[in-house]
Design a protein around this motif. Structure first.
Motif, PDB file in Angstrom:
ATOM      1  N   VAL A 105       0.860  -1.180   0.000  1.00  0.00           N
ATOM      2  CA  VAL A 105       0.000   0.000   0.000  1.00  0.00           C
ATOM      3  C   VAL A 105       0.892   1.225   0.000  1.00  0.00           C
ATOM      4  CG1 VAL A 105      -1.751   1.301   1.260  1.00  0.00           C
ATOM      5  CG2 VAL A 105      -1.816  -1.212   1.258  1.00  0.00           C
ATOM      6  N   MET A 106       0.635   2.128  -0.937  1.00  0.00           N
ATOM      7  CA  MET A 106       1.440   3.328  -1.043  1.00  0.00           C
ATOM      8  C   MET A 106       0.592   4.548  -0.691  1.00  0.00           C
ATOM      9  SD  MET A 106       3.930   4.147  -4.212  1.00  0.00           S
ATOM     10  CE  MET A 106       5.176   5.397  -4.000  1.00  0.00           C
ATOM     11  N   GLU A 107       1.153   5.405   0.171  1.00  0.00           N
ATOM     12  CA  GLU A 107       0.469   6.642   0.574  1.00  0.00           C
ATOM     13  C   GLU A 107       1.468   7.779   0.564  1.00  0.00           C
ATOM     14  OE1 GLU A 107      -1.871   6.488   4.359  1.00  0.00           O
ATOM     15  OE2 GLU A 107      -1.704   4.339   4.036  1.00  0.00           O
ATOM     16  N   SER A 108       1.144   8.862  -0.132  1.00  0.00           N
ATOM     17  CA  SER A 108       2.007  10.053  -0.170  1.00  0.00           C
ATOM     18  C   SER A 108       3.486   9.713  -0.340  1.00  0.00           C
ATOM     19  CB  SER A 108       1.840  10.873   1.113  1.00  0.00           C
ATOM     20  OG  SER A 108       0.494  11.101   1.376  1.00  0.00           O
ATOM     21  N   GLY A 109       3.768   8.857  -1.320  1.00  0.00           N
ATOM     22  CA  GLY A 109       5.168   8.576  -1.662  1.00  0.00           C
ATOM     23  C   GLY A 109       5.860   7.564  -0.782  1.00  0.00           C
ATOM     24  N   GLN A 110       5.106   6.948   0.129  1.00  0.00           N
ATOM     25  CA  GLN A 110       5.726   5.946   1.005  1.00  0.00           C
ATOM     26  C   GLN A 110       4.909   4.665   1.032  1.00  0.00           C
ATOM     27  OE1 GLN A 110       5.955   8.731   4.337  1.00  0.00           O
ATOM     28  NE2 GLN A 110       8.141   8.284   4.459  1.00  0.00           N
ATOM     29  N   ILE A 111       5.601   3.550   1.273  1.00  0.00           N
ATOM     30  CA  ILE A 111       4.887   2.288   1.463  1.00  0.00           C
ATOM     31  C   ILE A 111       4.549   2.166   2.943  1.00  0.00           C
ATOM     32  CG2 ILE A 111       5.162  -0.219   1.476  1.00  0.00           C
ATOM     33  CD1 ILE A 111       6.599   0.100  -1.233  1.00  0.00           C
ATOM     34  N   THR A 112       3.252   2.036   3.208  1.00  0.00           N
ATOM     35  CA  THR A 112       2.807   2.075   4.611  1.00  0.00           C
ATOM     36  C   THR A 112       2.351   0.709   5.110  1.00  0.00           C
ATOM     37  OG1 THR A 112       0.648   2.756   3.800  1.00  0.00           O
ATOM     38  CG2 THR A 112       2.125   4.496   4.556  1.00  0.00           C
ATOM     39  N   LEU A 113       2.189  -0.239   4.192  1.00  0.00           N
ATOM     40  CA  LEU A 113       1.642  -1.526   4.598  1.00  0.00           C
ATOM     41  C   LEU A 113       2.006  -2.556   3.543  1.00  0.00           C
ATOM     42  CD1 LEU A 113      -0.250  -2.414   6.921  1.00  0.00           C
ATOM     43  CD2 LEU A 113      -2.183  -1.930   5.417  1.00  0.00           C
ATOM     44  N   THR A 114       2.351  -3.764   3.976  1.00  0.00           N
ATOM     45  CA  THR A 114       2.552  -4.852   3.024  1.00  0.00           C
ATOM     46  C   THR A 114       2.155  -6.169   3.659  1.00  0.00           C
ATOM     47  OG1 THR A 114       4.111  -6.015   1.596  1.00  0.00           O
ATOM     48  CG2 THR A 114       5.001  -5.120   3.645  1.00  0.00           C
ATOM     49  N   ASP A 115       1.594  -7.051   2.840  1.00  0.00           N
ATOM     50  CA  ASP A 115       1.146  -8.354   3.334  1.00  0.00           C
ATOM     51  C   ASP A 115       0.732  -9.214   2.131  1.00  0.00           C
ATOM     52  OD1 ASP A 115       0.352 -10.393   5.068  1.00  0.00           O
ATOM     53  OD2 ASP A 115      -0.717  -9.010   6.407  1.00  0.00           O
ATOM     54  N   GLU A 116       0.356 -10.453   2.428  1.00  0.00           N
ATOM     55  CA  GLU A 116      -0.290 -11.276   1.413  1.00  0.00           C
ATOM     56  C   GLU A 116      -1.564 -10.535   0.991  1.00  0.00           C
ATOM     57  OE1 GLU A 116       0.734 -14.494   0.337  1.00  0.00           O
ATOM     58  OE2 GLU A 116       2.566 -13.947   1.405  1.00  0.00           O
ATOM     59  N   SER A 117      -1.916 -10.619  -0.281  1.00  0.00           N
ATOM     60  CA  SER A 117      -3.080  -9.865  -0.773  1.00  0.00           C
ATOM     61  C   SER A 117      -4.362 -10.255  -0.058  1.00  0.00           C
ATOM     62  CB  SER A 117      -3.225 -10.078  -2.278  1.00  0.00           C
ATOM     63  OG  SER A 117      -2.072  -9.588  -2.920  1.00  0.00           O
ATOM     64  N   GLN A 118      -4.514 -11.554   0.224  1.00  0.00           N
ATOM     65  CA  GLN A 118      -5.712 -12.013   0.937  1.00  0.00           C
ATOM     66  C   GLN A 118      -5.825 -11.332   2.304  1.00  0.00           C
ATOM     67  OE1 GLN A 118      -8.460 -13.743   0.261  1.00  0.00           O
ATOM     68  NE2 GLN A 118      -7.720 -13.659  -1.848  1.00  0.00           N
TER      69      GLN A 118
END
Ligand SMILES: Nc1ncnc2c1ncn2[C@@H]1O[C@H](COP(=O)(O)OP(=O)(O)O)[C@@H](O)[C@H]1O
Ligand SMILES: [Mg+2]
Length: 234
Positions: free
Chosen positions: A206-219
């Motif tokens: 997940v990208m917000e204002s030029g930064q990645i704020t969250l990552t995980d398996e898509s599910q």
């Protein structure tokens, strides 16, 4: 296959991508989602060397590519399907596909790959001799994907393939994206349509204002309350 570390993109003094780190493994489909203006396209353009990054490293199959010219990346096996498709409007469908194979000279294989693109998109076969500029938006998106496939990429970068298309057309295009992934293609998918992107991919960022704020398996992202509230309208 792709390891991005601290990638930055700036327009003049304005930082659009503020040092992001992410990776894509071989054979994986990874989604990068985020609102309009989050910096998704800037990220993809920097990866494809359509614009110079302001810093960071991009390693592709073990090689630093953050300074290579864009046309070298096509030879290395990276193909970008840009936002807004970018087909050649005054060339026919078949000519656009041939342009996608410009780095290749294996004639018989090119003919075979073109037939394979037409298998994926029978609509394009029907319109083979039609000028690309006269196609519908959805058909142009099909053509842009088909043209990218004609370079025989190892890594496919897709920028908002669903944008501006009717739901039925989006469905058709994503069927093909899934089929191409099932054939083993590595795909980095950028979408504002978070639901669709997460339903289609294996992992997501997940990208917000030029930064990645969250990552995980898509599910897991699909069930994450923050994602549901901010991107799935719940
Ligand atoms: N050519 C440009 N010149 C100046 N600013 C730009 C340019 N392209 C994008 N931006 C800005 O960079 C930020 C990220 O844009 P972009 O990468 O297109 O986001 P996304 O694809 O997630 O919608 C936005 O604030 C946008 O206004
Ligand atoms: Mg964009």
């Amino acid at each position: 296959m792709l390891q991005v570390n601290g990638l930055r993109v700036a327009y003049g003094g304005i930082q659009a991508v503020k040092g992001i780190t992410f990776h894509v493994e071989e054979g994986e489909m990874v989604a990068l989602i985020g609102a309009n203006g989050a910096g998704k396209t800037s990220t993809l353009k920097a990866l494809a060397r359509m614009l110079d990054s302001a810093g960071g490293s991009v390693r592709y199959r073990g090689k630093e590519i953050n300074r290579l010219p864009a046309h070298d990346l096509v030879r290395e096996g990276i193909a970008l399907v840009p936002e807004g498709r970018g087909v050649f409007p005054r060339l026919t469908v078949a000519e656009n596909l041939e342009m996608g194979a410009f780095i290749r000279n294996d004639k018989s294989e090119i003919v075979r790959d073109m037939a394979h693109v037409y298998d994926h998109f029978p609509r394009l076969k029907e319109r083979e001799t039609q000028l690309a500029g006269t196609l519908s938006g959805g058909e142009q998106q099909m053509l842009a994907i088909g043209r990218a496939l004609m370079s025989r990429p190892k890594l496919l970068l897709l920028d908002e393939p669903s944008m501006g298309l009717a739901p039925i057309m989006v469905q058709k295009i994503f069927e093909v994206i899934r089929a191409v992934a099932a054939e083993g293609m590595t795909i980095l998918l950028i979408e504002q349509n978070a639901k669709l992107a997460l339903e289609t991919s294996k992992r997501g960022y997940v990208m917000e204002s030029g930064q990645i704020t969250l990552t995980d398996e898509s599910q897991a992202l699909l069930h994450n309350p923050k994602v549901r509230e901010a991107y799935l309208g719940e």
